[in-house]
Scaffold this active site. Structure first.
Site, PDB file in Angstrom:
ATOM      1  N   HIS A  74       0.812  -1.217   0.000  1.00  0.00           N
ATOM      2  CA  HIS A  74       0.000   0.000   0.000  1.00  0.00           C
ATOM      3  C   HIS A  74       0.847   1.270   0.000  1.00  0.00           C
ATOM      4  O   HIS A  74       0.322   2.376  -0.216  1.00  0.00           O
ATOM      5  CB  HIS A  74      -0.937   0.008   1.217  1.00  0.00           C
ATOM      6  CG  HIS A  74      -2.291   0.554   0.910  1.00  0.00           C
ATOM      7  ND1 HIS A  74      -2.529   1.419  -0.140  1.00  0.00           N
ATOM      8  CD2 HIS A  74      -3.489   0.383   1.513  1.00  0.00           C
ATOM      9  CE1 HIS A  74      -3.800   1.750  -0.175  1.00  0.00           C
ATOM     10  NE2 HIS A  74      -4.422   1.136   0.829  1.00  0.00           N
ATOM     11  N   ARG A  75       2.152   1.149   0.208  1.00  0.00           N
ATOM     12  CA  ARG A  75       3.015   2.313   0.090  1.00  0.00           C
ATOM     13  C   ARG A  75       3.142   2.756  -1.367  1.00  0.00           C
ATOM     14  O   ARG A  75       3.423   3.919  -1.658  1.00  0.00           O
ATOM     15  CB  ARG A  75       4.410   2.008   0.657  1.00  0.00           C
ATOM     16  CG  ARG A  75       4.448   1.706   2.131  1.00  0.00           C
ATOM     17  CD  ARG A  75       5.833   1.255   2.563  1.00  0.00           C
ATOM     18  NE  ARG A  75       6.251   0.024   1.882  1.00  0.00           N
ATOM     19  CZ  ARG A  75       7.421  -0.578   2.089  1.00  0.00           C
ATOM     20  NH1 ARG A  75       8.286  -0.056   2.961  1.00  0.00           N
ATOM     21  NH2 ARG A  75       7.722  -1.687   1.439  1.00  0.00           N
TER      22      ARG A  75
END
Length: 514
Positions: A487-488
């Site tokens: 999700h980064r």
């Protein structure tokens, strides 16, 4: 004469230790430069070590199963002095000269040929299958032990007499002395004695019954069929990797190990419960590939914030496309499965959503600042479960491969991983990974991202389910895709668009032609 010691090298991946799995030589053996002397298991894979010296093996300094650090001496090889280098060929020639004339060398091919004749009658090998192996060298007695077994040359068919190999020649002499009316009864007795026909009707219809029952059977050599029958395996359930689409011995063994893995664990557990108290716990050292995988998965799971999404897909047209590819002359002898279409779909979808094909780099500039490295190439990883643990070899520059080339690359990757011959370089530099959990009958899952990547796709099993199409409920081939993302790098919108693109190819493979 001096003895040179060969130290365990770093195979080029910065490893610090390795386990000596097996020695391929013994003291007294003569080796040449680049001859394989042993197999070692690193944290990445099984690697064959070639000899850096030519000479005679003086001693093995490390036992099999022992883990040693890089730089440790593992073998001593003695080289002959200059005056002793000439006699070496002379001592080797007597061992080579008698070989062609030796009856012991010429005899072995005859025995496998006789066994194949019996196996053919016992396990229903079609007569035309025998013709496919004509013209090959009659060198290997290990019939059916691998893809090269097709090259075994068979002797002319003879009706087995149900006795020792020498029995037919001695039994035929009295037949000539019998009256002509006795011949049919003798032939009938021979046919009755055959174990393959004991349960079938006598007479000319027997062969017809056998052939009609084999028209739709899976291609496999008689020894492979025998192994499958003894293990209770239906060959139709086994994935064939043979050159002509036949099931090999390795395929059967691999299927058996996967099918019985959980049963074996249960059996061992309950067997251990009946042992003395101090033997009720089995201790398994964690080393090699298993240790490296565990470390990488923990690091990935607790470093990269995972987000997972799922999508159900109507893969009916993919199944039809795979069926047409199998029947195509261009794909003759090549294993084709829905995984091929999914792989092409992932490559296509990644080109439309480049950020899923990237790497998150911490402290990229040395000042604590991170970077996202988007890759304009696709090294497609395929997660493979092996007896030594999970491996993720990848296909380099998969974006440049045609559908046929990609199919060949997938076949080679799977067979190499199954044989434990995957090299460390084949598992470096991956871009995005596919894990085919559907091969084990699993619908879907939440996979952990392979370290160094930001996305992984889980491919669930494809099976018929009721599906609403144009307002009607009809049976369709349905699969579920599961995707995990870092999700980064990949937010919800990007991950959804990527998975939707992958699903669109499975629903309509013709989009690949755009």
């Amino acid at each position: 004469m001096t003895v040179k010691k060969f130290n365990l090298p770093d195979v080029g991946e910065g490893l610090t230790e390795a386990e000596v799995v097996s020695w391929k030589v013994k003291p007294g053996d003569t080796v040449a430069i680049n001859d394989v002397i042993c197999e070692i298991e690193t944290a990445k894979s099984l690697v064959e070590l070639p000899s850096p010296y030519a000479g005679t093996v003086a001693e093995l300094l490390v036992a099999e199963g022992v883990t040693v650090e890089v730089g440790t001496a593992i073998i001593g090889i003695s080289d002959n002095a200059p005056g002793e280098s000439e006699p070496a060929p002379a001592t080797a020639s007597p061992a080579v000269e008698p070989a062609p004339a030796s009856a012991a060398v010429a005899a072995p091919p005859a025995e496998p040929a006789a066994e194949q004749i019996v196996e053919t009658l016992m396990y229903g090998k079609l007569p035309d299958d025998a013709g496919t192996s004509e013209g090959g060298p009659a060198a290997s007695p290990l019939v059916g032990s691998g893809p090269k077994a097709d090259a075994v040359k068979r002797r002319p068919r003879k009706r087995p007499e149900g006795a020792a190999p020498a029995a037919p020649s001695t039994a035929q002499e009295p037949v000539a002395e019998q009256p002509a009316t006795a011949a049919p009864s003798t032939a009938q007795a021979t046919a009755t004695a055959s174990p393959a026909t004991a349960s079938q009707a006598p007479g000319p219809t027997r062969l017809g019954v056998a052939v009609s029952g084999l028209v739709n059977r899976v291609l496999a050599k008689p020894p492979v069929r025998k192994i499958a029958r003894e293990l209770g395996i239906d060959l139709a359930d086994v994935v064939a990797t043979g050159a002509r689409g036949e099931v090999t011995r390795e395929d059967v063994v691999s299927y058996q190990s996967q099918r019985d893995a959980e049963v074996d664990k249960a059996d061992k557990f309950w067997a251990a419960s009946r042992k003395p108290q101090d033997q009720r716990v089995e201790r398994i050292p964690v080393k090699g590939v298993r240790r490296a995988t565990a470390k990488a998965m923990v690091e990935s799971a607790f470093t990269a914030p995972h987000v997972s999404i799922f999508v159900d897909v109507d893969a009916s047209r993919t199944m039809e496309f795979v069926k047409r590819l199998k029947a195509s002359r261009d794909f003759e002898g090549i294993k084709v499965s829905p995984l091929l279409i999914l792989s092409k779909a992932v490559i296509w979808a990644a080109a439309r959503n480049p950020s899923v094909n990237a790497t998150w780099v911490e402290n990229a500039d040395g000042n604590g600042n991170a970077e996202i490295h988007v890759k304009h190439y696709m090294n497609l990883g395929i997660a493979a479960a092996t007896p030594r643990g999970l491996m993720v070899p990848n296909i380099k520059d998969a974006q440049d491969l045609s559908l046929k080339e990609l199919a060949l690359a997938l076949n080679e990757l799977a067979s190499t991983a199954r044989a434990g011959k995957t090299q460390p370089s084949q598992m470096q530099g991956g871009s995005l990974t596919i894990t085919n959990i559907g091969a084990l009958g699993i619908d879907t899952g939440t996979p952990i991202i392979n370290p160094g990547e930001v996305a992984i796709v889980a491919f669930g099993t494809i099976k018929q389910k009721p599906w609403v199409l144009d307002g009607e409920v009809i049976p369709r081939w349905i699969t579920t895709l599961g995707g995990s993302f870092d999700h980064r790098v990949v937010d919800g919108d990007l991950s959804a668009r990527f998975m939707a693109d992958v699903a669109s190819i499975l629903e309509e493979p013709a989009l690949l032609l755009d």
